[in-house]
Design a protein around this motif. Structure first.
Motif, mmCIF file in Angstrom:
data_model
loop_
_atom_site.group_PDB
_atom_site.id
_atom_site.type_symbol
_atom_site.label_atom_id
_atom_site.label_comp_id
_atom_site.label_asym_id
_atom_site.label_seq_id
_atom_site.Cartn_x
_atom_site.Cartn_y
_atom_site.Cartn_z
ATOM 1 N N LEU A 1 53.289 -33.356 22.520
ATOM 2 C CA LEU A 1 53.856 -34.677 22.757
ATOM 3 C C LEU A 1 52.707 -35.679 22.724
ATOM 4 O O LEU A 1 51.963 -35.832 23.691
ATOM 5 N N VAL A 2 52.561 -36.358 21.595
ATOM 6 C CA VAL A 2 51.386 -37.172 21.300
ATOM 7 C C VAL A 2 51.669 -38.641 21.602
ATOM 8 O O VAL A 2 52.746 -39.153 21.302
ATOM 9 N N ASP A 3 50.687 -39.325 22.194
ATOM 10 C CA ASP A 3 50.746 -40.787 22.342
ATOM 11 C C ASP A 3 50.294 -41.368 21.010
ATOM 12 O O ASP A 3 49.100 -41.473 20.731
ATOM 13 N N ILE A 4 51.246 -41.746 20.156
ATOM 14 C CA ILE A 4 50.895 -42.156 18.802
ATOM 15 C C ILE A 4 50.084 -43.446 18.785
ATOM 16 O O ILE A 4 49.270 -43.658 17.885
ATOM 17 N N VAL A 5 50.286 -44.315 19.764
ATOM 18 C CA VAL A 5 49.519 -45.562 19.810
ATOM 19 C C VAL A 5 48.059 -45.271 20.143
ATOM 20 O O VAL A 5 47.142 -45.721 19.460
ATOM 21 N N ALA A 6 47.835 -44.482 21.194
ATOM 22 C CA ALA A 6 46.470 -44.156 21.610
ATOM 23 C C ALA A 6 45.728 -43.361 20.546
ATOM 24 O O ALA A 6 44.507 -43.490 20.400
ATOM 25 N N GLU A 7 46.457 -42.533 19.786
ATOM 26 C CA GLU A 7 45.822 -41.686 18.780
ATOM 27 C C GLU A 7 45.709 -42.361 17.418
ATOM 28 O O GLU A 7 45.235 -41.760 16.458
ATOM 29 N N GLY A 8 46.199 -43.597 17.299
ATOM 30 C CA GLY A 8 46.006 -44.352 16.069
ATOM 31 C C GLY A 8 46.992 -44.054 14.955
ATOM 32 O O GLY A 8 46.696 -44.315 13.782
ATOM 33 N N TYR A 9 48.169 -43.544 15.298
ATOM 34 C CA TYR A 9 49.190 -43.275 14.281
ATOM 35 C C TYR A 9 50.144 -44.465 14.157
ATOM 36 O O TYR A 9 50.399 -45.182 15.132
ATOM 37 N N ASP A 10 50.691 -44.634 12.977
ATOM 38 C CA ASP A 10 51.680 -45.687 12.756
ATOM 39 C C ASP A 10 53.059 -45.272 13.249
ATOM 40 O O ASP A 10 53.852 -46.119 13.670
ATOM 41 N N ALA A 11 53.352 -43.986 13.172
ATOM 42 C CA ALA A 11 54.675 -43.507 13.554
ATOM 43 C C ALA A 11 54.585 -42.029 13.909
ATOM 44 O O ALA A 11 53.616 -41.342 13.592
ATOM 45 N N GLY A 12 55.627 -41.540 14.576
ATOM 46 C CA GLY A 12 55.732 -40.128 14.910
ATOM 47 C C GLY A 12 57.103 -39.608 14.535
ATOM 48 O O GLY A 12 58.032 -40.376 14.286
ATOM 49 N N VAL A 13 57.237 -38.284 14.477
ATOM 50 C CA VAL A 13 58.530 -37.643 14.247
ATOM 51 C C VAL A 13 58.702 -36.552 15.292
ATOM 52 O O VAL A 13 57.890 -35.624 15.377
ATOM 53 N N ARG A 14 59.742 -36.693 16.096
ATOM 54 C CA ARG A 14 60.059 -35.731 17.144
ATOM 55 C C ARG A 14 61.573 -35.644 17.285
ATOM 56 O O ARG A 14 62.311 -36.451 16.722
ATOM 57 N N LEU A 15 62.046 -34.691 18.084
ATOM 58 C CA LEU A 15 63.448 -34.692 18.469
ATOM 59 C C LEU A 15 63.719 -35.925 19.316
ATOM 60 O O LEU A 15 62.856 -36.376 20.082
ATOM 61 N N HIS A 16 64.915 -36.460 19.206
ATOM 62 C CA HIS A 16 65.242 -37.724 19.855
ATOM 63 C C HIS A 16 64.971 -37.684 21.360
ATOM 64 O O HIS A 16 64.523 -38.677 21.945
ATOM 65 N N GLU A 17 65.204 -36.555 22.002
ATOM 66 C CA GLU A 17 65.058 -36.473 23.459
ATOM 67 C C GLU A 17 63.606 -36.643 23.915
ATOM 68 O O GLU A 17 63.356 -36.944 25.085
ATOM 69 N N PHE A 18 62.640 -36.468 23.005
ATOM 70 C CA PHE A 18 61.235 -36.568 23.385
ATOM 71 C C PHE A 18 60.605 -37.911 23.023
ATOM 72 O O PHE A 18 59.400 -38.096 23.205
ATOM 73 N N VAL A 19 61.389 -38.851 22.513
ATOM 74 C CA VAL A 19 60.849 -40.140 22.078
ATOM 75 C C VAL A 19 60.795 -41.110 23.264
ATOM 76 O O VAL A 19 61.789 -41.281 23.964
ATOM 77 N N PRO A 20 59.640 -41.749 23.521
ATOM 78 C CA PRO A 20 59.548 -42.725 24.618
ATOM 79 C C PRO A 20 60.551 -43.863 24.442
ATOM 80 O O PRO A 20 60.887 -44.254 23.319
#
Length: 302
Positions: free
Chosen positions: A133-152
């Motif tokens: 479960l990655v903090d995409i902002v802190a890690e410098g990503y533009d976007a992430g892909v996860r199951l809906h239940e794990f999305v902030p």
């Protein structure tokens, strides 16, 4: 001097994100030695150490963490300003970085990458496969892909496909030897191949039928962190496993696997691509989101 300062600060932020000079260099299209030089120059200019370095790890010092906390909003504004200029281009351009689980890359992103890159030749695409479960902002990503239940909750989520279903599967040989469970509670008498998230969390198998929900902490001697490896273990007869129906479908269709307890397997919200609500969306990300939305609309209408 101002240009050098910005370059050095960008290098600092990249090393802080990746905890690696090599990976920071790959992101910035610089050699590892160039990144190291930039960090040394910045440390000499500031008169403080920004990283603790060993042969195995890179970690921020207290001063480095303080600088990163102050620097991230400003670098974000610079990034947004540069991306805004892309709106004046005839076509999307720039680097698009996406962090996705391996299962989502295999079933959702992978089949769409070639057509996207062919349609947008000025876009560079980097897809990192990560089941944590990655903090995409802190890690410098533009976007992430996860199951809906794990999305902030503060993220914009774009569905990639229809609802998913988790299934309990086993090899025919295992079921002949151990019998077919008729209720989720009977799983405690079986050998189960368990799944552990990259974060260290051990997944409890979830069941639901007619409003009744159960979470079962199943037993098992084998615990794995990758769905395809789990499927192979089940094919080898090592026990039952909880997997996504999409991943198991080829093996179910040709009879190598059998699904059990299907009346306890109800659909749930599936894969989504998500990105920060507050950030300026880059032209490359906008093009990628448009492609995904068009693809999802086609699935719904077909």
């Amino acid at each position: 001097m101002a240009t050098d300062n910005l370059t050095h600060l960008a290098a600092f932020a990249a090393v802080a994100r990746h905890r690696s000079f090599r990976r920071a260099g790959a992101e910035l299209a610089l050699s590892t030695s160039a990144v190291s030089y930039a960090i040394r120059a910045l440390e000499e200019r500031l008169g403080v150490g920004l990283f603790h370095r060993t042969t195995r790890s890179v970690a921020l010092t207290e001063a480095g963490q303080r600088l990163l906390d102050r620097l991230q909003p400003a670098l974000g504004q610079v990034h947004d300003a540069l991306e805004e200029m892309n709106h004046f281009r005839a076509a999307p351009a720039g680097l698009l970085r996406i962090n996705a689980t391996r299962a989502a890359v295999h079933t959702q992103l992978g089949p769409r990458l070639a057509s996207f890159l062919r349609a947008h030749p000025d876009v560079r695409l980097e897809v990192a496969q990560d089941d944590g479960l990655v903090d995409i902002v802190a890690e410098g990503y533009d976007a992430g892909v996860r199951l809906h239940e794990f999305v902030p909750e503060d993220m914009v989520a774009v569905p990639l496909g229809p609802p998913l279903r988790g299934l309990i599967v086993a090899s025919p040989a295992y079921l002949r030897d151990r019998g077919v469970p008729q209720h989720p509670r009977e799983l405690v008498d079986h050998e189960c191949v368990r799944f552990r998230f990259a974060s260290g969390h051990l997944y409890k198998w979830q069941f639901e039928r007619e409003g009744q929900a159960l979470d079962i902490d199943v037993p098992g001697r084998l615990t794995l962190g990758d769905q395809h490896t789990i499927l192979q273990a089940v094919l080898d007869g090592l026990g039952l496993a909880y997997v996504l129906e999409d991943a198991a479908r080829p093996c179910l269709e040709d009879g190598r696997l059998v699904a059990v307890l299907q009346d306890w397997s109800e659909p749930f919200a599936g894969w989504v691509l998500y990105y920060p609500r507050q950030r300026q969306m880059s032209s490359a990300l906008r093009a990628f989101v448009d492609m995904l939305r068009d693809g999802y609309a086609s699935q719904i209408s077909s």
